[in-house]
Enzyme design. Structure first.
Site, PDB file in Angstrom:
ATOM      1  N   ASP A  67       0.871  -1.197   0.000  1.00 26.41           N
ATOM      2  CA  ASP A  67       0.000   0.000   0.000  1.00 26.41           C
ATOM      3  C   ASP A  67       0.899   1.236   0.000  1.00 26.41           C
ATOM      4  O   ASP A  67       0.643   2.227   0.676  1.00 26.41           O
ATOM      5  CB  ASP A  67      -0.940   0.019   1.216  1.00 26.41           C
ATOM      6  CG  ASP A  67      -1.990   1.134   1.092  1.00 26.41           C
ATOM      7  OD1 ASP A  67      -2.634   1.473   2.121  1.00 26.41           O
ATOM      8  OD2 ASP A  67      -2.147   1.693  -0.025  1.00 26.41           O
ATOM      9  N   ASP A 102       2.510   2.324   8.085  1.00 25.85           N
ATOM     10  CA  ASP A 102       1.250   1.703   7.634  1.00 25.85           C
ATOM     11  C   ASP A 102       1.538   0.384   6.915  1.00 25.85           C
ATOM     12  O   ASP A 102       1.269   0.233   5.722  1.00 25.85           O
ATOM     13  CB  ASP A 102       0.495   2.636   6.705  1.00 25.85           C
ATOM     14  CG  ASP A 102      -0.950   2.137   6.518  1.00 25.85           C
ATOM     15  OD1 ASP A 102      -1.677   2.749   5.716  1.00 25.85           O
ATOM     16  OD2 ASP A 102      -1.331   1.129   7.153  1.00 25.85           O
TER      17      ASP A 102
END
Ligand SMILES: Nc1ncnc2c1ncn2[C@@H]1O[C@H](COP(=O)(O)OP(=O)(O)OP(=O)(O)O)[C@@H](O)[C@H]1O
Ligand SMILES: [Mg+2]
Length: 463
Positions: A228, A245
């Site tokens: 991502d 993240d």
């Protein structure tokens, strides 16, 4: 804050029966009461939304009683003494700015939402993830817990690599992850790459190279594909590129790892080419740069410290030898590259290519490509090319003959191979071609490598 502020509907449409309902509300109100002077949930600075709305949204979605209990533990063990504002409310989690008033240390507290709705599209990351496969629980809380644990473990892996900048992971409690806070001071978060104020073209090119080197370091050193990676999940902090993240990040042998990696590469290229308007490298070249082992990728790269550990300067020198995308063809090749079926581990490549791969004398990109797609691609595109290469189709026949059994084409072969790759075959020729491929496969099976030999080579190839 009175208990009526916190409806117990956890935002996922489930309602509790009355008794649970009231006791939850009471419990929630008690805990919040106890910590009310320590918990300010206001949204941070810029997009300040009214206190009530932020509060209600947050409490409904994130601070259920169970989460509050774990938050209480983090207060009690002294890690943090205050939650001082909400930095970000995402689909899956909220990020809070927190501090320890004694030590003056600042933390980012990432609290994962426990409502099941946000987790429906996560399975593609978890399925095939051997580290968590057995724990693919259907229970939303367990899923959230696994997810937060995965992020914590991946963040630890990143933080152990000196060449990668990432917030230090501090503590994990159920669905609450405490990490170092990246700040420009006064509690303000450092800007995402997307919001960074680039001072000139050189700085844009610098961060583009940083992103590419980061992807190689993640793959080669941490054995992770981010999955991502974008301008939203990177921060410019103290003039360095930080990455975070990583809950969805996977290992290279995950069935979707090669697809996730190509998605990351496309996202990075899109940001720098479309938004920052710089020329970028072909995605296939970036992919090779990321996945190819050191002694194969740099085999012909003249450099004085070639054998030393891969430093950022060394990797940057190598990147500067690559040519940037410059034509429609490059764009087209990237589209083809994105659609190819790539095998994600040595176990899936053909026997005959195995020997070539294991002593490193084939291009690890093209020959890792599943033949089926190439053939399909040839035929699919043959229709388009049929008209303009009709006249020269006969002289290519013999070329086609001697390569018919070799469904893989190395990069060089592909480049200077006449475009009979896309030549359309009529019915008989197709039948004859199929026959030949079948014979070649039968031939091959005779000299098939025994499984245990292959296993040994895989082990050797991985060293
Ligand atoms: N350690 C940190 N220090 C400072 N800011 C942070 C930190 N971690 C996250 N943030 C900020 O919070 C935002 C959201 O964090 P993150 O991407 O980890 O959560 P998320 O659940 O993926 O949210 P989203 O769904 O919006 O991506 C980041 O884009 C960043 O601006
Ligand atoms: Mg994010």
């Amino acid at each position: 804050m009175s208990s009526s502020d916190y409806s117990d509907d956890e935002g996922n449409g489930q309602t509790f029966n009355n008794s649970v309902h009231t006791s939850n509300a009471r419990e929630k109100a008690d805990i919040l009461e106890r910590y009310s002077d320590k918990i300010n949930l206001d949204m941070f600075a810029k997009h300040r939304i009214t206190r009530d709305k932020a509060l209600r949204a947050t409490v409904n979605q994130v601070l259920d009683p169970r989460t509050l209990r774990f938050l209480g533990k983090i207060f009690n063990n002294g890690t943090i003494t205050k939650i001082n504002g909400c930095v970000s409310t995402g689909k899956e989690a909220n990020i809070y700015y927190s501090e320890n008033e004694q030590s003056g240390k600042e933390f980012a507290v990432k609290i994962y939402k426990t409502s099941i709705l946000v987790f429906k599209d996560r399975t593609r990351y978890v399925v095939g993830e051997h580290r968590f496969g057995e724990k693919q629980s259907k229970n939303p809380r367990q899923m959230v817990k696994n997810w937060a644990e995965k992020e914590f473990r991946n963040l630890k892996r990143l933080h152990s690599e000196p060449l990668i900048n990432s917030p230090q992971p501090i503590e994990l409690r159920e669905n609450i992850l405490v990490m170092e806070y990246l700040t420009i001071g006064k509690g303000e978060p450092s800007p995402k790459l997307r919001d960074h104020d680039f001072k000139d073209l050189n700085e844009i090119i610098h961060y583009y190279h940083e992103m590419l080197i980061l992807m190689r370091l993640l793959f080669q050193k941490c054995r992770l594909v981010h999955a991502d990676l974008s301008e939203y999940n990177t921060i410019v902090h103290q003039d360095k590129l930080y990455v975070f993240d990583v809950s969805q990040s996977v290992e290279p042998d995950h069935p979707m790892a090669m697809d996730f990696l190509r998605m990351d590469i496309k996202n990075v290229n899109d940001f720098f080419s479309r938004i920052k308007k710089i020329n970028v490298y072909p995605e296939r070249e970036i992919f090779k740069f990321i996945i190819t082992p050191h002694d194969i990728l740099f085999k012909d790269f003249e450099h004085d410290n070639k054998d030393a550990e891969e430093t950022k300067e060394f990797l940057l020198d190598y990147l500067n030898t690559l040519s940037l995308k410059s034509s429609e063809d490059d764009e087209f090749n990237d589209e083809v590259f994105r659609s190819l079926h790539l095998v994600s581990s040595l176990h899936n490549i053909e026997e005959r290519d195995f020997n070539k791969f294991s002593n490193g004398d084939i291009d690890t990109l093209v020959d890792l490509v599943g033949s089926v797609k190439i053939n399909k691609y040839e035929v699919e595109n043959a229709e388009e090319d049929e008209d303009h290469n009709e006249e020269d189709s006969d002289e290519e026949d013999d070329d086609d003959e001697d390569n018919s059994d070799d469904e893989f084409y190395s990069d060089d072969e592909r480049k200077n191979k006449p475009n009979n790759l896309k030549r359309f075959q009529d019915k008989d020729e197709k039948k004859l071609h199929k026959q030949q491929v079948k014979e070649a496969a039968r031939e091959n099976r005779k000299s098939k490598m025994k499984k245990h030999v292959k296993k040994k080579l895989v082990k050797k190839g991985k060293k």
